[in-house]
Design a protein around this motif. Structure first.
Motif, PDB file in Angstrom:
ATOM      1  N   ASP A  89       0.836  -1.192   0.000  1.00  0.00           N
ATOM      2  CA  ASP A  89       0.000   0.000   0.000  1.00  0.00           C
ATOM      3  C   ASP A  89       0.878   1.251   0.000  1.00  0.00           C
ATOM      4  O   ASP A  89       1.601   1.515   0.965  1.00  0.00           O
ATOM      5  CB  ASP A  89      -0.905  -0.006   1.235  1.00  0.00           C
ATOM      6  N   GLY A  90       0.813   1.993  -1.082  1.00  0.00           N
ATOM      7  CA  GLY A  90       1.645   3.182  -1.238  1.00  0.00           C
ATOM      8  C   GLY A  90       1.241   4.334  -0.343  1.00  0.00           C
ATOM      9  O   GLY A  90       2.081   5.154   0.038  1.00  0.00           O
ATOM     10  N   ASP A  91      -0.041   4.429  -0.011  1.00  0.00           N
ATOM     11  CA  ASP A  91      -0.488   5.505   0.882  1.00  0.00           C
ATOM     12  C   ASP A  91       0.071   5.323   2.284  1.00  0.00           C
ATOM     13  O   ASP A  91       0.495   6.283   2.921  1.00  0.00           O
ATOM     14  CB  ASP A  91      -2.018   5.558   0.945  1.00  0.00           C
ATOM     15  N   ARG A  92       0.060   4.090   2.776  1.00  0.00           N
ATOM     16  CA  ARG A  92       0.543   3.826   4.143  1.00  0.00           C
ATOM     17  C   ARG A  92       2.053   3.943   4.264  1.00  0.00           C
ATOM     18  O   ARG A  92       2.567   4.160   5.358  1.00  0.00           O
ATOM     19  CB  ARG A  92       0.101   2.436   4.615  1.00  0.00           C
ATOM     20  N   PHE A  93       2.767   3.796   3.162  1.00  0.00           N
ATOM     21  CA  PHE A  93       4.236   3.809   3.221  1.00  0.00           C
ATOM     22  C   PHE A  93       4.760   5.113   3.825  1.00  0.00           C
ATOM     23  O   PHE A  93       5.748   5.108   4.554  1.00  0.00           O
ATOM     24  CB  PHE A  93       4.826   3.582   1.822  1.00  0.00           C
ATOM     25  N   ARG A  94       4.079   6.227   3.559  1.00  0.00           N
ATOM     26  CA  ARG A  94       4.527   7.512   4.115  1.00  0.00           C
ATOM     27  C   ARG A  94       4.560   7.475   5.637  1.00  0.00           C
ATOM     28  O   ARG A  94       5.415   8.093   6.263  1.00  0.00           O
ATOM     29  CB  ARG A  94       3.653   8.659   3.613  1.00  0.00           C
ATOM     30  N   TYR A  95       3.621   6.726   6.243  1.00  0.00           N
ATOM     31  CA  TYR A  95       3.593   6.638   7.704  1.00  0.00           C
ATOM     32  C   TYR A  95       4.694   5.716   8.218  1.00  0.00           C
ATOM     33  O   TYR A  95       5.209   5.927   9.321  1.00  0.00           O
ATOM     34  CB  TYR A  95       2.202   6.204   8.177  1.00  0.00           C
ATOM     35  N   CYS A  96       5.074   4.742   7.417  1.00  0.00           N
ATOM     36  CA  CYS A  96       6.232   3.903   7.765  1.00  0.00           C
ATOM     37  C   CYS A  96       7.489   4.764   7.771  1.00  0.00           C
ATOM     38  O   CYS A  96       8.316   4.660   8.686  1.00  0.00           O
ATOM     39  CB  CYS A  96       6.389   2.752   6.766  1.00  0.00           C
ATOM     40  N   PRO A 106      -3.929   9.241  10.474  1.00  0.00           N
ATOM     41  CA  PRO A 106      -5.271   9.790  10.251  1.00  0.00           C
ATOM     42  C   PRO A 106      -6.306   8.693  10.496  1.00  0.00           C
ATOM     43  O   PRO A 106      -5.960   7.502  10.599  1.00  0.00           O
ATOM     44  CB  PRO A 106      -5.234  10.196   8.775  1.00  0.00           C
ATOM     45  N   ALA A 107      -7.543   9.085  10.562  1.00  0.00           N
ATOM     46  CA  ALA A 107      -8.618   8.114  10.822  1.00  0.00           C
ATOM     47  C   ALA A 107      -8.728   7.062   9.727  1.00  0.00           C
ATOM     48  O   ALA A 107      -9.247   5.977   9.958  1.00  0.00           O
ATOM     49  CB  ALA A 107      -9.950   8.849  10.979  1.00  0.00           C
ATOM     50  N   THR A 108      -8.204   7.354   8.550  1.00  0.00           N
ATOM     51  CA  THR A 108      -8.322   6.433   7.413  1.00  0.00           C
ATOM     52  C   THR A 108      -7.281   5.319   7.418  1.00  0.00           C
ATOM     53  O   THR A 108      -7.357   4.412   6.596  1.00  0.00           O
ATOM     54  CB  THR A 108      -8.191   7.214   6.091  1.00  0.00           C
ATOM     55  N   VAL A 109      -6.312   5.387   8.329  1.00  0.00           N
ATOM     56  CA  VAL A 109      -5.252   4.372   8.387  1.00  0.00           C
ATOM     57  C   VAL A 109      -5.312   3.675   9.739  1.00  0.00           C
ATOM     58  O   VAL A 109      -5.233   4.317  10.781  1.00  0.00           O
ATOM     59  CB  VAL A 109      -3.856   5.017   8.184  1.00  0.00           C
ATOM     60  N   SER A 110      -5.444   2.355   9.705  1.00  0.00           N
ATOM     61  CA  SER A 110      -5.534   1.614  10.969  1.00  0.00           C
ATOM     62  C   SER A 110      -4.138   1.321  11.515  1.00  0.00           C
ATOM     63  O   SER A 110      -3.182   1.115  10.774  1.00  0.00           O
ATOM     64  CB  SER A 110      -6.306   0.302  10.775  1.00  0.00           C
ATOM     65  N   LYS A 111      -4.061   1.310  12.819  1.00  0.00           N
ATOM     66  CA  LYS A 111      -2.812   1.007  13.505  1.00  0.00           C
ATOM     67  C   LYS A 111      -2.358  -0.414  13.162  1.00  0.00           C
ATOM     68  O   LYS A 111      -1.172  -0.661  12.920  1.00  0.00           O
ATOM     69  CB  LYS A 111      -3.017   1.163  15.012  1.00  0.00           C
ATOM     70  N   LYS A 112      -3.314  -1.336  13.096  1.00  0.00           N
ATOM     71  CA  LYS A 112      -2.997  -2.730  12.786  1.00  0.00           C
ATOM     72  C   LYS A 112      -2.356  -2.855  11.404  1.00  0.00           C
ATOM     73  O   LYS A 112      -1.367  -3.572  11.234  1.00  0.00           O
ATOM     74  CB  LYS A 112      -4.275  -3.580  12.860  1.00  0.00           C
ATOM     75  N   GLY A 156      -5.310   7.902  16.976  1.00  0.00           N
ATOM     76  CA  GLY A 156      -6.426   8.791  17.269  1.00  0.00           C
ATOM     77  C   GLY A 156      -7.499   8.151  18.122  1.00  0.00           C
ATOM     78  O   GLY A 156      -8.471   8.796  18.488  1.00  0.00           O
ATOM     79  N   LEU A 157      -7.323   6.867  18.461  1.00  0.00           N
ATOM     80  CA  LEU A 157      -8.337   6.174  19.246  1.00  0.00           C
ATOM     81  C   LEU A 157      -8.521   6.830  20.612  1.00  0.00           C
ATOM     82  O   LEU A 157      -9.645   7.052  21.043  1.00  0.00           O
ATOM     83  CB  LEU A 157      -7.964   4.694  19.401  1.00  0.00           C
ATOM     84  N   GLU A 158      -7.411   7.171  21.246  1.00  0.00           N
ATOM     85  CA  GLU A 158      -7.492   7.812  22.560  1.00  0.00           C
ATOM     86  C   GLU A 158      -8.191   9.164  22.456  1.00  0.00           C
ATOM     87  O   GLU A 158      -9.054   9.502  23.258  1.00  0.00           O
ATOM     88  CB  GLU A 158      -6.092   7.986  23.151  1.00  0.00           C
ATOM     89  N   ARG A 159      -7.825   9.943  21.421  1.00  0.00           N
ATOM     90  CA  ARG A 159      -8.491  11.236  21.216  1.00  0.00           C
ATOM     91  C   ARG A 159      -9.973  11.020  20.950  1.00  0.00           C
ATOM     92  O   ARG A 159     -10.825  11.754  21.449  1.00  0.00           O
ATOM     93  CB  ARG A 159      -7.868  11.974  20.027  1.00  0.00           C
TER      94      ARG A 159
END
Length: 166
Positions: free
Chosen positions: A65-72, A84-90, A112-115
């Motif tokens: 997934d290319g979108d998630r790679f930025r968070y990696c 963001p809400a669109t990306v799961s921690k799992k 963002g779950l805690e927030r």
């Protein structure tokens, strides 16, 4: 001496020696070699090394997934990331495992779950307070209606009493 100058010049002109080009699921990323060198045991560092990558200018394709790679990359840079809400921690954790990132601290991945829980708690509290206020207003309204009824009764009674004296 000349070889050191040529090496520096080569690094300054981005001839593939300080930038690694990734194509992750169709998304293009230029990643500094210095970042990858900070994480030498990752799959990313290994596949971009001279041992695996014969052409330093060539793009490395990874079918993820290319979108998630930025968070990696954010996690590799900072040791933490806010999702963001669109990306799961799992899903991010699965990607970090896939890329061979070791010793991932899940506490440094804010999904963002805690927030969201704090926000939901606040909203529930506000709703309860609103319900209390509405209930009090209804109670007050019933008292007011009863007072009006008594007033009307009193007014009728008074007019009866006065009419007797006329």
């Amino acid at each position: 001496m000349i070889s050191q100058l040529l090496s520096r010049l080569n690094n300054m002109t981005n001839c593939g020696t300080n930038i690694c080009r990734f194509n992750i699921g169709g998304h293009k990323y230029d990643v500094s070699k210095s970042l990858l060198e900070q994480h030498p045991n990752t799959m990313l560092a290994r596949i971009s090394s001279e041992q695996w990558q014969k052409d330093p200018e060539a793009e490395i394709f990874i079918d993820r997934d290319g979108d998630r790679f930025r968070y990696c990359l954010d996690y590799l840079r900072d040791g933490s990331v806010v999702l963001p809400a669109t990306v799961s921690k799992k899903a991010l954790l699965q990607d970090l495992v896939y890329y061979g990132v070791e010793d991932v601290d899940e506490g440094n991945i804010d999904d963002g779950l805690e927030r969201g829980l704090r926000c939901a708690t606040y909203m529930l509290k506000a709703a309860k307070e609103s319900n209390s206020i509405i209930a009090a207003m209804r109670k007050e309204n019933k008292c007011l209606e009863a007072a009006i009824d008594i007033f009307h009764c009193f007014k009728k009674t008074e007019s009866l009493h006065f009419s007797m004296f006329k």
